[in-house]
Design a protein around this motif. Structure first.
Motif, short mmCIF file in Angstrom:
data_model
loop_
_atom_site.label_atom_id
_atom_site.label_comp_id
_atom_site.label_asym_id
_atom_site.label_seq_id
_atom_site.Cartn_x
_atom_site.Cartn_y
_atom_site.Cartn_z
N GLU A 1 0.83 4.25 -2.74
CA GLU A 1 0.64 5.65 -2.39
C GLU A 1 1.74 6.52 -3.00
N GLN A 2 2.96 6.02 -2.99
CA GLN A 2 4.07 6.78 -3.56
C GLN A 2 3.87 6.97 -5.06
N GLU B 1 0.83 -1.21 0.00
CA GLU B 1 0.00 0.00 0.00
C GLU B 1 0.87 1.26 0.00
N GLU B 2 1.94 1.24 0.78
CA GLU B 2 2.85 2.38 0.83
C GLU B 2 3.46 2.65 -0.54
N ALA C 1 10.96 1.07 -1.60
CA ALA C 1 9.81 0.23 -1.28
C ALA C 1 10.10 -1.23 -1.58
#
Length: 92
Positions: free
Chosen positions: A10-11, A6-7, A28
């Protein structure tokens, strides 16, 4: 692991395409690799403790592959930084 994915997503949505996004995505990917390295390392140690030699060998092989991928990502990150620095050099 879902949080790491998810991170990364988002990026992709929040950072403009370019070297900053590239660096963020490499970071990531390395977070995922580090998670996997920790998991396989722990499982290999547990398999060894329990006497599961065949499983331990497979886990150690996978651990080696994950570490190799992490090293490749580090090299990629270093190349991206070098490219970015080269683009900022001012010639006289």
């Amino acid at each position: 692991m879902e949080g790491l994915v998810e991170e990364g997503q988002e990026q992709i949505e929040e950072i403009e395409k370019g070297p900053i996004l590239d660096a963020a995505l490499i970071a990531a990917a390395q977070k995922v690799e580090h998670y996997e390295i920790a998991t396989y390392g722990t499982l290999a140690a547990l398999a060894k403790k329990l006497g599961y030699t065949a499983a331990m060998q497979l886990l150690l092989e996978t651990l080696k592959e994950e570490k190799a991928t992490d090293e490749k990502l580090t090299l990629l990150a270093e190349q991206e930084v070098s490219k970015e620095q080269a683009g900022k050099k001012v010639t006289s």
